[in-house]
Design a protein around this motif. Structure first.
Motif, mmCIF file in Angstrom:
data_model
loop_
_atom_site.group_PDB
_atom_site.id
_atom_site.type_symbol
_atom_site.label_atom_id
_atom_site.label_comp_id
_atom_site.label_asym_id
_atom_site.label_seq_id
_atom_site.Cartn_x
_atom_site.Cartn_y
_atom_site.Cartn_z
ATOM 1 N N ALA A 1 0.837 -1.204 0.000
ATOM 2 C CA ALA A 1 0.000 0.000 0.000
ATOM 3 C C ALA A 1 0.873 1.256 0.000
ATOM 4 O O ALA A 1 0.560 2.254 -0.655
ATOM 5 N N ARG A 2 2.002 1.196 0.693
ATOM 6 C CA ARG A 2 2.899 2.352 0.757
ATOM 7 C C ARG A 2 3.556 2.630 -0.598
ATOM 8 O O ARG A 2 3.713 3.784 -1.005
ATOM 9 N N LEU A 3 3.926 1.544 -1.310
ATOM 10 C CA LEU A 3 4.696 1.718 -2.544
ATOM 11 C C LEU A 3 3.810 1.955 -3.779
ATOM 12 O O LEU A 3 4.299 2.448 -4.800
ATOM 13 N N ALA A 4 2.532 1.614 -3.674
ATOM 14 C CA ALA A 4 1.653 1.675 -4.850
ATOM 15 C C ALA A 4 1.617 3.077 -5.452
ATOM 16 O O ALA A 4 1.479 4.066 -4.744
ATOM 17 N N GLY A 5 1.791 3.133 -6.773
ATOM 18 C CA GLY A 5 1.658 4.384 -7.502
ATOM 19 C C GLY A 5 2.851 5.317 -7.405
ATOM 20 O O GLY A 5 2.800 6.440 -7.915
ATOM 21 N N ALA A 6 3.952 4.880 -6.774
ATOM 22 C CA ALA A 6 5.108 5.768 -6.576
ATOM 23 C C ALA A 6 5.812 6.058 -7.901
ATOM 24 O O ALA A 6 5.841 5.215 -8.797
ATOM 25 N N PRO A 7 6.422 7.247 -8.019
ATOM 26 C CA PRO A 7 7.195 7.537 -9.228
ATOM 27 C C PRO A 7 8.528 6.804 -9.280
ATOM 28 O O PRO A 7 9.085 6.606 -10.353
ATOM 29 N N LEU A 8 9.054 6.411 -8.102
ATOM 30 C CA LEU A 8 10.360 5.750 -8.064
ATOM 31 C C LEU A 8 10.479 4.911 -6.793
ATOM 32 O O LEU A 8 10.204 5.400 -5.698
ATOM 33 N N VAL A 9 10.879 3.663 -6.966
ATOM 34 C CA VAL A 9 11.197 2.798 -5.830
ATOM 35 C C VAL A 9 12.583 2.206 -6.052
ATOM 36 O O VAL A 9 12.887 1.695 -7.143
ATOM 37 N N LEU A 10 13.439 2.312 -5.041
ATOM 38 C CA LEU A 10 14.758 1.665 -5.057
ATOM 39 C C LEU A 10 14.677 0.524 -4.057
ATOM 40 O O LEU A 10 14.425 0.764 -2.866
ATOM 41 N N PHE A 11 14.873 -0.700 -4.541
ATOM 42 C CA PHE A 11 14.490 -1.859 -3.723
ATOM 43 C C PHE A 11 15.611 -2.885 -3.641
ATOM 44 O O PHE A 11 16.395 -3.063 -4.569
ATOM 45 N N ASP A 12 15.609 -3.588 -2.522
ATOM 46 C CA ASP A 12 16.567 -4.660 -2.217
ATOM 47 C C ASP A 12 16.664 -5.689 -3.349
ATOM 48 O O ASP A 12 15.711 -6.417 -3.618
ATOM 49 N N GLY A 13 17.827 -5.734 -3.990
ATOM 50 C CA GLY A 13 18.040 -6.696 -5.070
ATOM 51 C C GLY A 13 19.192 -7.645 -4.753
ATOM 52 O O GLY A 13 19.924 -8.060 -5.652
ATOM 53 N N THR A 14 19.342 -7.997 -3.483
ATOM 54 C CA THR A 14 20.529 -8.750 -3.063
ATOM 55 C C THR A 14 20.722 -10.031 -3.874
ATOM 56 O O THR A 14 21.772 -10.233 -4.482
ATOM 57 N N VAL A 15 19.719 -10.901 -3.854
ATOM 58 C CA VAL A 15 19.882 -12.195 -4.539
ATOM 59 C C VAL A 15 18.792 -12.401 -5.585
ATOM 60 O O VAL A 15 17.683 -11.888 -5.451
ATOM 61 N N TRP A 16 19.143 -13.182 -6.622
ATOM 62 C CA TRP A 16 18.134 -13.557 -7.606
ATOM 63 C C TRP A 16 17.269 -14.687 -7.062
ATOM 64 O O TRP A 16 16.062 -14.622 -7.100
ATOM 65 N N ARG A 17 17.937 -15.698 -6.514
ATOM 66 C CA ARG A 17 17.244 -16.826 -5.881
ATOM 67 C C ARG A 17 17.619 -16.883 -4.405
ATOM 68 O O ARG A 17 18.754 -16.585 -4.040
ATOM 69 N N ASP A 18 16.674 -17.358 -3.596
ATOM 70 C CA ASP A 18 16.901 -17.387 -2.151
ATOM 71 C C ASP A 18 18.104 -18.252 -1.779
ATOM 72 O O ASP A 18 18.848 -17.935 -0.858
ATOM 73 N N ASP A 19 18.325 -19.359 -2.527
ATOM 74 C CA ASP A 19 19.400 -20.300 -2.156
ATOM 75 C C ASP A 19 20.663 -20.113 -3.007
ATOM 76 O O ASP A 19 21.514 -20.988 -3.086
ATOM 77 N N GLU A 20 20.767 -18.948 -3.610
ATOM 78 C CA GLU A 20 21.834 -18.678 -4.573
ATOM 79 C C GLU A 20 23.261 -18.840 -4.005
ATOM 80 O O GLU A 20 24.143 -19.421 -4.652
ATOM 81 N N LEU A 21 23.479 -18.363 -2.797
ATOM 82 C CA LEU A 21 24.829 -18.457 -2.218
ATOM 83 C C LEU A 21 25.185 -19.908 -1.909
ATOM 84 O O LEU A 21 26.341 -20.316 -2.035
ATOM 85 N N ILE A 22 24.176 -20.685 -1.516
ATOM 86 C CA ILE A 22 24.420 -22.089 -1.166
ATOM 87 C C ILE A 22 24.720 -22.900 -2.420
ATOM 88 O O ILE A 22 25.721 -23.622 -2.478
ATOM 89 N N THR A 23 23.886 -22.745 -3.459
ATOM 90 C CA THR A 23 24.091 -23.545 -4.672
ATOM 91 C C THR A 23 25.387 -23.157 -5.379
ATOM 92 O O THR A 23 26.014 -23.983 -6.042
ATOM 93 N N ALA A 24 25.820 -21.905 -5.232
ATOM 94 C CA ALA A 24 27.081 -21.486 -5.858
ATOM 95 C C ALA A 24 28.292 -21.886 -5.013
ATOM 96 O O ALA A 24 29.430 -21.685 -5.429
#
Ligand SMILES: [Zn+2]
Length: 308
Positions: free
Chosen positions: A214-237
């Motif tokens: 509800a807070r983010l809806a309709g915003a002109p710009l959101v900068l958001f956490d993009g740490t990992v693509w997959r949740d288990d990415e560090l483990i599988t790598a």
């Protein structure tokens, strides 16, 4: 008019990380265009005075690379940086403060818990409190950061709690600021008081709740956490034993990931920041990068500026 500069788009360690031989880091050691410094943003309402969102260990390099942050011509001692707003007490959010120790006035805005971390670490005493004031911020209470001479900045800031976790180096220890989770991870809504436009910054977020949507809806710009693509990415790598969730970070992909969760919120521009070097979306031709871009997300380079 509000201006936002991505000083660094990478998570802790940067891209490449000094001791990492993963495929993204190997590519980034060879190709300068893939490199990114550790997460920090600069925001300004007037183009002359800037507030940093977190002070990364790469701050000095980021200031050099960002003409907006250079001392003004003719001044012997000057910085356009009027203040630093801290969203957490992690090393990659606070270490850059140590590079700002040459006697210029500015203010540090942070939750009392994060200020307690700074106070508990005497190395931060290099910032003389007579020149560098430390101002506590409360969640869900709007404040206007001020310029060093006390004049209003033109920005309204609301810090809000987001699902996350405390500083990793304090895991299992008593927190110097108390044991409640409130204040460990903050999101920021920053408003240009002249135009009323608001952006949202969440460099760490473990889950997208209905309140957050509800807070983010309709915003002109959101900068958001993009740490990992997959949740288990560090483990599988083979790079680590923790999931993204265990580190307090939502994945980009998947049914519960950020791309899906923010997909139908009518946000005009969506930038991922705090991208870990294990994340294949950093590679410009990867399937993951294409999927993110198809969904309307940008993977910014350092120095990317957005004007609203
Ligand atoms: Zn790596």
């Amino acid at each position: 008019m509000m201006r936002v500069v991505v000083l660094g788009a990478a998570a802790g360690g940067g891209v490449p990380q000094w001791n990492c031989g993963c495929s993204v880091c190997r590519a980034a050691f060879a190709d300068r265009d893939l490199r990114r410094t550790q997460a920090s943003l600069a925001v300004s309402a007037d183009g002359d005075h800037w507030f940093l969102i977190n002070a990364s260990p790469d701050l000095r390099q980021q200031v050099i690379a960002t003409p907006q942050l250079h001392p003004k011509p003719g001044a012997l001692r000057h910085s356009p940086i009027a203040g630093v707003i801290l969203t957490n007490g992690e090393v990659d959010a606070v270490a850059g403060l140590l590079s700002m120790r040459e006697g210029s006035p500015f203010a540090i805005y942070a939750h009392a818990k994060v200020l307690a971390i700074l106070k508990a670490n005497s190395i931060f005493n290099v910032l003389n409190e007579k020149l560098v004031s430390r101002r506590p911020i409360e969640t869900d209470r709007r404040f206007e950061p001020t310029l060093p001479d006390g004049t209003p900045s033109g920005l309204g800031v609301v810090a809000f709690a987001v699902p996350g976790k405390g500083a990793w180096y304090l895991e299992g220890q008593a927190h110097p600021g108390g044991d409640v989770a409130d204040g460990d991870t903050l999101g920021l809504t920053i408003t240009d008081k002249a135009t009323g436009q608001s952006i949202h910054v969440l460099t760490a977020c473990a889950r997208v709740t209905d309140d957050l949507k509800a807070r983010l809806a309709g915003a002109p710009l959101v900068l958001f956490d993009g740490t990992v693509w997959r949740d288990d990415e560090l483990i599988t790598a083979g790079l680590g034993h923790k999931t993204g969730q265990a580190m307090g970070h939502i994945a980009m992909s998947g049914d519960a990931g950020a791309i899906a969760a923010l997909g139908d919120l009518d946000i005009a521009r969506k930038l991922f920041v705090h991208i870990n070097n294990s994340n294949p979306a950093l590679l410009c031709c990867s399937a993951e990068r294409e999927a993110a871009e198809r969904a309307g997300w940008e993977i910014p380079s350092d120095g990317t500026e957005v004007t609203l």
